[in-house]
Design a protein around this motif. Structure first.
Motif, mmCIF file in Angstrom:
data_model
loop_
_atom_site.group_PDB
_atom_site.id
_atom_site.type_symbol
_atom_site.label_atom_id
_atom_site.label_comp_id
_atom_site.label_asym_id
_atom_site.label_seq_id
_atom_site.Cartn_x
_atom_site.Cartn_y
_atom_site.Cartn_z
ATOM 1 N N LEU A 61 0.825 -1.215 0.000
ATOM 2 C CA LEU A 61 0.000 0.000 0.000
ATOM 3 C C LEU A 61 0.855 1.259 0.000
ATOM 4 C CD1 LEU A 61 -2.933 -0.961 2.397
ATOM 5 C CD2 LEU A 61 -3.047 -0.593 -0.072
ATOM 6 N N ALA A 62 2.121 1.117 0.360
ATOM 7 C CA ALA A 62 3.027 2.264 0.309
ATOM 8 C C ALA A 62 3.217 2.743 -1.130
ATOM 9 C CB ALA A 62 4.376 1.906 0.930
ATOM 10 N N LEU A 63 2.915 1.898 -2.085
ATOM 11 C CA LEU A 63 3.016 2.315 -3.491
ATOM 12 C C LEU A 63 1.964 3.358 -3.856
ATOM 13 C CD1 LEU A 63 3.813 -1.126 -5.149
ATOM 14 C CD2 LEU A 63 5.407 0.707 -4.564
ATOM 15 N N THR A 64 1.000 3.595 -2.965
ATOM 16 C CA THR A 64 0.042 4.671 -3.211
ATOM 17 C C THR A 64 0.746 6.026 -3.233
ATOM 18 O OG1 THR A 64 -0.471 4.903 -0.855
ATOM 19 C CG2 THR A 64 -1.892 3.443 -2.150
ATOM 20 N N LEU B 15 2.928 6.815 -5.112
ATOM 21 C CA LEU B 15 3.150 7.178 -6.513
ATOM 22 C C LEU B 15 2.025 8.076 -7.031
ATOM 23 C CD1 LEU B 15 4.271 3.684 -7.838
ATOM 24 C CD2 LEU B 15 5.737 5.663 -7.346
ATOM 25 N N MET B 16 0.849 8.003 -6.380
ATOM 26 C CA MET B 16 -0.296 8.790 -6.828
ATOM 27 C C MET B 16 -0.748 9.825 -5.808
ATOM 28 S SD MET B 16 -2.535 5.725 -8.501
ATOM 29 C CE MET B 16 -2.429 4.732 -7.021
ATOM 30 N N ILE B 17 -0.565 9.530 -4.531
ATOM 31 C CA ILE B 17 -1.046 10.401 -3.454
ATOM 32 C C ILE B 17 0.160 10.930 -2.680
ATOM 33 C CG2 ILE B 17 -2.415 10.497 -1.333
ATOM 34 C CD1 ILE B 17 -3.979 8.061 -2.478
ATOM 35 N N PRO B 18 0.294 12.235 -2.549
ATOM 36 C CA PRO B 18 1.423 12.756 -1.765
ATOM 37 C C PRO B 18 1.425 12.170 -0.350
ATOM 38 C CG PRO B 18 0.293 14.533 -2.915
ATOM 39 C CD PRO B 18 -0.536 13.290 -3.095
ATOM 40 N N PHE B 19 2.574 11.726 0.084
ATOM 41 C CA PHE B 19 2.797 11.125 1.402
ATOM 42 C C PHE B 19 2.026 9.821 1.600
ATOM 43 C CE2 PHE B 19 3.457 15.708 1.953
ATOM 44 C CZ PHE B 19 4.807 15.684 2.290
ATOM 45 N N GLY B 20 1.458 9.270 0.537
ATOM 46 C CA GLY B 20 0.753 7.995 0.643
ATOM 47 C C GLY B 20 1.661 6.860 1.053
ATOM 48 N N SER B 21 2.938 6.948 0.695
ATOM 49 C CA SER B 21 3.881 5.894 1.054
ATOM 50 C C SER B 21 4.171 5.876 2.549
ATOM 51 C CB SER B 21 5.182 6.052 0.268
ATOM 52 O OG SER B 21 5.780 7.295 0.565
ATOM 53 N N PHE C 257 11.229 2.518 6.264
ATOM 54 C CA PHE C 257 11.849 2.543 4.937
ATOM 55 C C PHE C 257 11.338 3.718 4.116
ATOM 56 C CE2 PHE C 257 11.754 1.149 0.424
ATOM 57 C CZ PHE C 257 13.126 1.135 0.196
ATOM 58 N N HIS C 258 10.050 3.956 4.141
ATOM 59 C CA HIS C 258 9.498 5.009 3.292
ATOM 60 C C HIS C 258 9.769 6.408 3.840
ATOM 61 C CE1 HIS C 258 8.044 2.458 0.171
ATOM 62 N NE2 HIS C 258 7.665 1.609 1.110
ATOM 63 N N ILE C 259 9.965 6.531 5.134
ATOM 64 C CA ILE C 259 10.441 7.810 5.668
ATOM 65 C C ILE C 259 11.876 8.042 5.199
ATOM 66 C CG2 ILE C 259 11.099 9.056 7.766
ATOM 67 C CD1 ILE C 259 8.704 7.679 9.164
ATOM 68 N N THR C 260 12.695 6.999 5.235
ATOM 69 C CA THR C 260 14.073 7.097 4.748
ATOM 70 C C THR C 260 14.093 7.467 3.268
ATOM 71 O OG1 THR C 260 14.785 5.454 6.378
ATOM 72 C CG2 THR C 260 16.257 5.861 4.519
ATOM 73 N N ILE C 261 13.221 6.861 2.482
ATOM 74 C CA ILE C 261 13.146 7.170 1.045
ATOM 75 C C ILE C 261 12.724 8.621 0.840
ATOM 76 C CG2 ILE C 261 11.837 6.686 -1.077
ATOM 77 C CD1 ILE C 261 14.084 4.683 -0.494
ATOM 78 N N ALA C 262 11.776 9.100 1.627
ATOM 79 C CA ALA C 262 11.341 10.501 1.504
ATOM 80 C C ALA C 262 12.508 11.450 1.777
ATOM 81 C CB ALA C 262 10.185 10.780 2.465
ATOM 82 N N LEU C 263 13.308 11.139 2.775
ATOM 83 C CA LEU C 263 14.486 11.969 3.060
ATOM 84 C C LEU C 263 15.506 11.890 1.932
ATOM 85 C CD1 LEU C 263 14.956 11.208 6.859
ATOM 86 C CD2 LEU C 263 14.040 13.292 5.820
ATOM 87 N N ALA C 264 15.664 10.705 1.357
ATOM 88 C CA ALA C 264 16.586 10.550 0.231
ATOM 89 C C ALA C 264 16.115 11.352 -0.979
ATOM 90 C CB ALA C 264 16.734 9.073 -0.129
ATOM 91 N N THR D 200 10.256 -2.565 -2.140
ATOM 92 C CA THR D 200 8.892 -2.619 -1.616
ATOM 93 C C THR D 200 8.179 -3.882 -2.087
ATOM 94 O OG1 THR D 200 8.748 -0.216 -1.477
ATOM 95 C CG2 THR D 200 6.673 -1.412 -1.548
ATOM 96 N N VAL D 201 8.334 -4.220 -3.356
ATOM 97 C CA VAL D 201 7.702 -5.436 -3.894
ATOM 98 C C VAL D 201 8.317 -6.679 -3.259
ATOM 99 C CG1 VAL D 201 7.361 -6.809 -5.985
ATOM 100 C CG2 VAL D 201 6.993 -4.333 -6.046
ATOM 101 N N VAL D 202 9.642 -6.705 -3.124
ATOM 102 C CA VAL D 202 10.310 -7.845 -2.482
ATOM 103 C C VAL D 202 9.807 -8.011 -1.050
ATOM 104 C CG1 VAL D 202 12.538 -8.674 -1.597
ATOM 105 C CG2 VAL D 202 12.365 -7.805 -3.931
ATOM 106 N N ALA D 203 9.702 -6.911 -0.311
ATOM 107 C CA ALA D 203 9.232 -6.967 1.075
ATOM 108 C C ALA D 203 7.794 -7.490 1.140
ATOM 109 C CB ALA D 203 9.320 -5.590 1.722
#
Length: 128
Positions: A31-34, A36-42, A70-77, A105-108
């Motif tokens: 669901l973190a892949l949202t 891609l469409m919704i800001p901060f959805g990840s 992970f997705h907070i880390t990605i946002a910072l990156a 994300t898919v692997v996880a």
């Protein structure tokens, strides 16, 4: 003041079945892949899964926190990449970060659905 009756207490949360645990753990990642469409959805999606199921399943809690970290880390990156676009390095790095985030994300999600505990590499653990 009159003697008021309190409502009855809520029943304790029922634990999830093993199949439901694997499903919600997988969804905590996918669901973190949202994002891609919704800001901060990840970030919002795994946060919601964690908050809803934290008292019902340690397995789902683990995966939701892992996804959230992970997705907070990605946002910072991504923010760092945007800053680095000034010197053009960020144009390359943002693609690397995006592809890595998608693949990991898919692997996880697959690992969680298989009943395995997955730990994202290079992740800052904001929430333990």
């Amino acid at each position: 003041m009159e003697n008021q009756q309190l409502p009855p207490p809520l029943p304790p949360a029922q634990p999830l079945s093993p199949q439901d645990e694997r499903t919600w753990a997988m969804l905590a990642h996918l669901l973190a892949l949202t994002g891609l469409m919704i800001p901060f959805g990840s970030i919002i999606a795994p946060l919601v899964v964690w908050q809803v199921y934290k008292d019902r399943s340690a397995y789902v809690t683990y995966h939701a926190k892992e996804s959230l970290n992970f997705h907070i880390t990605i946002a910072l990156a991504v923010v760092a990449c945007i800053i680095l676009m000034i010197i053009l390095v960020g144009l390359f790095l943002i693609w690397v970060v995006g592809v890595a985030a998608l693949v990991l994300t898919v692997v996880a999600g697959i690992k969680a659905n298989n009943g395995e505990y997955y730990r994202y590499p290079l992740t800052i653990r904001f929430i333990s």
